[in-house]
Design an enzyme around this catalytic site. Structure first.
Site, PDB file in Angstrom:
ATOM      1  N   PRO A  19       5.156 -20.214 -16.922  1.00  0.00           N
ATOM      2  CA  PRO A  19       6.519 -20.348 -17.478  1.00  0.00           C
ATOM      3  C   PRO A  19       7.006 -19.129 -18.257  1.00  0.00           C
ATOM      4  O   PRO A  19       7.212 -19.196 -19.480  1.00  0.00           O
ATOM      5  CB  PRO A  19       6.379 -21.579 -18.371  1.00  0.00           C
ATOM      6  N   CYS A  20       7.266 -18.039 -17.564  1.00  0.00           N
ATOM      7  CA  CYS A  20       7.792 -16.845 -18.223  1.00  0.00           C
ATOM      8  C   CYS A  20       9.192 -17.083 -18.779  1.00  0.00           C
ATOM      9  O   CYS A  20       9.655 -16.317 -19.634  1.00  0.00           O
ATOM     10  CB  CYS A  20       7.766 -15.652 -17.273  1.00  0.00           C
ATOM     11  N   HIS A  21       9.866 -18.144 -18.318  1.00  0.00           N
ATOM     12  CA  HIS A  21      11.200 -18.444 -18.851  1.00  0.00           C
ATOM     13  C   HIS A  21      11.146 -18.894 -20.307  1.00  0.00           C
ATOM     14  O   HIS A  21      12.187 -18.951 -20.980  1.00  0.00           O
ATOM     15  CB  HIS A  21      11.880 -19.527 -18.004  1.00  0.00           C
TER      16      HIS A  21
END
Length: 240
Positions: A195-197
């Site tokens: 989850p780089c968001h």
């Protein structure tokens, strides 16, 4: 012109190549094939094909699958060790497969509509706000040490949790490398699952996101972070 045999049925030759007939049927078929070079040649071809297919089924291959999502056509790929790609940016299947072939030039890339079912199912549940975490293995082995460390740190972020690029840099022991952290996250091959968001700027603005910020907004909206979106005049992207 293709040669044909009037003695052996095609399905019998195939059964022999796959090892399916019972002992008596196999013996009779072997006797007939002993007198028929056409059937012998065809049986060898079938056996080679069967072994090749078995190798693709059980050997080291990259498998991929396409499915519909609120972001459009989504494609996911995995090695035997875990997911290696997730994309909704490719214009077509050929572009996605071509990228995999470039990354894994010595490994067959095959479409698989079965083994990647759990990935599609879990992503669909996530988009439907029914899954806060993924139970999917991810394969980082082809990545460099720095990017692997960054993505491992991002993987530990909980649903709805946000940290800054500087926070990630500190967590991996490189406190001055926040820009390099952003670059590594921008090359994340398995977004959403990794989850780089959930990584934002120090001033709590969203920062960047591969493919466009509207996707980052949509993902944060799924996770209930409308406070973060609205605090800087951002708006959520409604999912289709």
């Amino acid at each position: 012109m293709t040669r044909r045999c009037t003695t052996c049925h095609e399905e019998d030759v195939l059964a022999w190549a796959l090892g399916d007939p019972d002992a008596d049927a196999a013996r009779k078929l072997a006797e007939r094939m002993a007198a028929c070079p056409v059937c012998r040649e065809r049986a060898v071809d079938y056996r080679i094909l069967q072994r090749w297919a078995a190798g693709l089924r059980d050997g080291p291959v990259i498998r991929w699958r396409r499915f519909d999502s609120p972001f459009g056509a989504m494609r996911v790929a995995a090695s035997p060790a875990g997911l290696v790609a997730l994309s909704w940016q490719d214009e077509n299947d050929d572009a996605f497969v071509g990228g995999l072939e470039d990354r894994y030039p010595s490994t067959p890339v095959v479409r698989d509509t079965d083994r990647l079912g759990p990935a599609e199912e879990q992503l669909t549940e996530y988009f439907g706000r029914r899954r806060p975490r993924f139970d999917l293995l991810v394969d980082f082995t082809e990545l460099g040490d720095f990017q692997r460390a960054v993505l491992n740190a991002a993987s530990g972020l909980a649903f709805g949790e946000t940290v800054t690029y500087t926070d990630i840099a500190r967590r991996i022991g490189r406190p001055k490398a926040s820009r390099a952290v952003g670059n590594a996250l921008g090359r994340n091959p398995v977004p959403i699952v990794v989850p780089c968001h959930r990584v934002v700027r120090t001033d709590r603005t969203l920062g960047g996101y591969t493919g466009g910020l509207r996707y980052k907004r949509a993902l944060l909206d799924i996770e209930g972070r409308t406070d973060l979106l609205r605090s800087h005049g951002q708006t959520e992207m409604p999912l289709a």
